[in-house]
Design an enzyme around this catalytic site. Structure first.
Site, short mmCIF file in Angstrom:
data_model
loop_
_atom_site.label_atom_id
_atom_site.label_comp_id
_atom_site.label_asym_id
_atom_site.label_seq_id
_atom_site.Cartn_x
_atom_site.Cartn_y
_atom_site.Cartn_z
N ASP A 13 0.82 -1.22 0.00
CA ASP A 13 0.00 0.00 0.00
C ASP A 13 0.85 1.27 0.00
OD1 ASP A 13 -2.23 -1.71 0.25
OD2 ASP A 13 -1.93 -1.77 2.41
N LYS A 16 2.02 2.12 -5.19
CA LYS A 16 2.69 1.64 -6.40
C LYS A 16 1.87 1.89 -7.66
CE LYS A 16 3.14 -2.45 -4.48
NZ LYS A 16 2.98 -2.17 -3.05
N GLY A 40 -4.12 -4.48 -4.36
CA GLY A 40 -5.12 -3.48 -4.74
C GLY A 40 -4.40 -2.20 -5.08
N HIS A 41 -4.22 -1.94 -6.37
CA HIS A 41 -3.49 -0.74 -6.79
C HIS A 41 -4.48 0.32 -7.26
CE1 HIS A 41 0.35 -3.33 -7.48
NE2 HIS A 41 0.03 -3.19 -6.22
N GLN A 224 2.37 -5.87 -3.01
CA GLN A 224 2.70 -5.89 -1.57
C GLN A 224 4.07 -5.21 -1.35
OE1 GLN A 224 1.75 -9.36 -2.86
NE2 GLN A 224 -0.30 -8.58 -2.69
P1 IMP Z 1 -2.63 -12.89 1.93
O1 IMP Z 1 -1.67 -12.34 0.93
O2 IMP Z 1 -4.06 -12.69 1.56
O3 IMP Z 1 -2.32 -14.32 2.28
O4 IMP Z 1 -2.42 -12.07 3.29
C1 IMP Z 1 -1.23 -12.18 4.08
C2 IMP Z 1 -0.87 -10.83 4.69
O5 IMP Z 1 -0.48 -9.93 3.67
C3 IMP Z 1 -2.03 -10.14 5.41
O6 IMP Z 1 -1.49 -9.40 6.50
C4 IMP Z 1 -2.58 -9.17 4.38
O7 IMP Z 1 -3.24 -8.07 4.97
C5 IMP Z 1 -1.28 -8.75 3.72
N1 IMP Z 1 -1.48 -8.30 2.33
C6 IMP Z 1 -1.70 -9.07 1.24
N2 IMP Z 1 -1.79 -8.33 0.14
C7 IMP Z 1 -1.62 -7.06 0.52
C8 IMP Z 1 -1.57 -5.80 -0.19
O8 IMP Z 1 -1.70 -5.73 -1.42
N3 IMP Z 1 -1.35 -4.69 0.56
C9 IMP Z 1 -1.15 -4.74 1.90
N4 IMP Z 1 -1.18 -5.88 2.60
C10 IMP Z 1 -1.41 -7.02 1.92
#
Ligand code: IMP
Length: 424
Positions: A13, A16, A40-41, A224
């Site tokens: 977040d 990007k 989520g961009h 991420q």
């Molecule tokens: P997962 O990727 O859904 O397995 O989530 C694992 C961890 O990564 C959690 O803490 C999510 O909130 C975090 N996470 C996954 N994708 C994003 C992103 O695009 N932005 C911020 N945090 C993310």
């Protein structure tokens, strides 16, 4: 060499989407190498808002080819919705998207398993996943039983894999509440989206090589951030992919020799969604103000983001691990209302002071940050276009980041709109 990389340097977040959208002006190809619909961009263009999850941000620029690398986990149902949404917003997607045949496919069973695993974890152990099926899909890949994109054109193979997956979920969680009706519907929707996505599956290795040979610009877009990296992040509170530069070579048909610049995106403060350690988190009114002014709510799940000051100890770590040679600083305007701004420059842990996070990543829950305080600039910077016109206190803040990390800040984002950037 024309391959440039943009990576998140914190817990995701960092903004990007907007940056890649801006850098796309000169790129012919934009590629993603890891992650999936958990990303989520958000991009604002004039008065329109776009939120991209699986498609590279280059999709908003006509003529740019968008590649989804084999290191990704792709949900065909969400992809079909994303393409339909963009088409409704006037974006021409036809002929511009290619999925690697070796990318991993997320099915309804992966999402179900993500939910069941999270619900079965005891308090304090929940990761706070996006429940998009990311971990289970990557687990299948590592267990050598993944559904791959090249299989999307073969409904019989898909049905057989779905059956195996459903049996595995039932074995892992016997007697748990599975809403079979809903899952059957989800499988039907999955098979129809799989048929839609199948024509997009096409190996692009030769095109990528040719583009590099022709000196076209290729932009690699990370999702991420490094602190969510499965190897280098705050394990187990991480995502299941390599979000750092190592993931590029594992998720796209490229060599490390192809890569030119690595830009690291850092928000001028820090946010995190989901659970896990966060040394500079502010659980007070200041944190609340950062969330309110910065609109810090997840683009994928809508969850409020945890907020805190910039952590330069972790930034130094992310820069070194990723080989970042240019910092892009985002959301600096959010700090304009604060009278003073803190930055973590060291940690205290067991009586010692550390200015580097090496060997401390698994101890982050127990470190105490040491802050350096900067005076605020209390002025609106949204119209400023040249670095030298920024308030002196803000320039001091930026120049301190540069001297602490040994890395120059090449681009500063001062607002949500596309032209709110200062290039140095
Ligand atoms: P997962 O990727 O859904 O397995 O989530 C694992 C961890 O990564 C959690 O803490 C999510 O909130 C975090 N996470 C996954 N994708 C994003 C992103 O695009 N932005 C911020 N945090 C993310």
């Amino acid at each position: 060499m024309p391959v440039n990389v943009v990576l998140g340097g914190q817990w995701g977040d960092e903004g990007k989407g907007k940056i890649v959208d801006t850098l796309c002006d000169t790129a012919q190809i934009v590629a993603r190498f890891q992650g999936g619909p958990n990303a989520g961009h958000t991009i604002y263009r004039e008065d329109r808002k776009f939120v991209l999850h699986q498609l590279p941000s280059g999709i908003l620029k006509d003529g740019v080819l968008c590649l989804l690398g084999h290191g990704m986990v792709i949900d065909p149902v969400e992809l079909s919705q994303e393409i339909a949404g963009l088409t409704d917003q006037g974006i021409r997607c036809g002929g511009r998207i290619r999925i690697s045949p070796y990318a991993n496919i997320i099915t309804p069973w992966h999402k179900e398993l993500d939910r069941l695993q999270e619900e079965s974890r005891n308090d304090g152990k929940q990761i706070g996943t996006t429940r998009k099926g990311i971990g289970p899909a990557y687990s299948d890949h590592i267990n050598r039983q993944a559904m791959k994109a090249w299989q999307l054109a073969d409904p019989a193979a898909l049905k057989s894999i779905l059956k195996d997956q459903s049996e595995r979920v039932r074995q892992l969680f016997p007697g748990s509440e599975l809403n079979s009706g809903q899952l059957q519907e989800a499988e039907t929707a999955f098979l129809s989206a799989a048929a839609e996505a199948a024509p997009l599956v096409q190996d692009f290795s030769a095109d990528l090589r040719q583009a590099i040979a022709d000196h076209q610009e290729v932009l690699i877009e990370g999702a991420q951030g490094l602190l969510l990296d499965v190897q280098f992040g705050t394990y187990p509170f991480v995502t299941s992919s390599s979000t750092g530069s190592a993931g590029i070579l594992a998720g796209l048909p490229l060599s490390f020799r192809d890569i030119n610049t690595v830009s690291g995106i850092f928000k001028a403060y820090t946010t995190r969604v989901g659970n896990g350690p966060f040394p500079t988190e502010l659980l007070d009114e200041t944190g609340e103000s950062l969330r309110r002014i910065g609109s810090e709510f997840g683009a994928t799940t809508g969850r409020p983001r945890r907020c805190g000051w910039l952590d330069l100890v972790l930034a130094r770590y992310a820069i070194r691990i990723n080989g970042i040679n240019r910092i892009i600083l985002t959301k600096i305007d959010v700090l304009s209302e604060f009278d003073s701004i803190d930055v973590a420059v060291a940690y205290e842990y067991e009586g010692k002071t550390y200015d580097d996070a090496d060997g401390l990543i698994h101890r982050l829950a127990d470190v105490t940050p040491v802050y350096r305080r900067f005076p605020g600039w209390n002025s609106d910077i949204s119209a400023v276009k040249r670095y030298q016109d920024l308030p002196v206190n803000l320039r001091k803040y930026i120049e301190f980041i540069e001297s602490f990390t040994g890395t120059s800040v090449g681009l500063i984002s001062t607002g949500t709109s596309r032209d709110s950037v200062i290039i140095r």
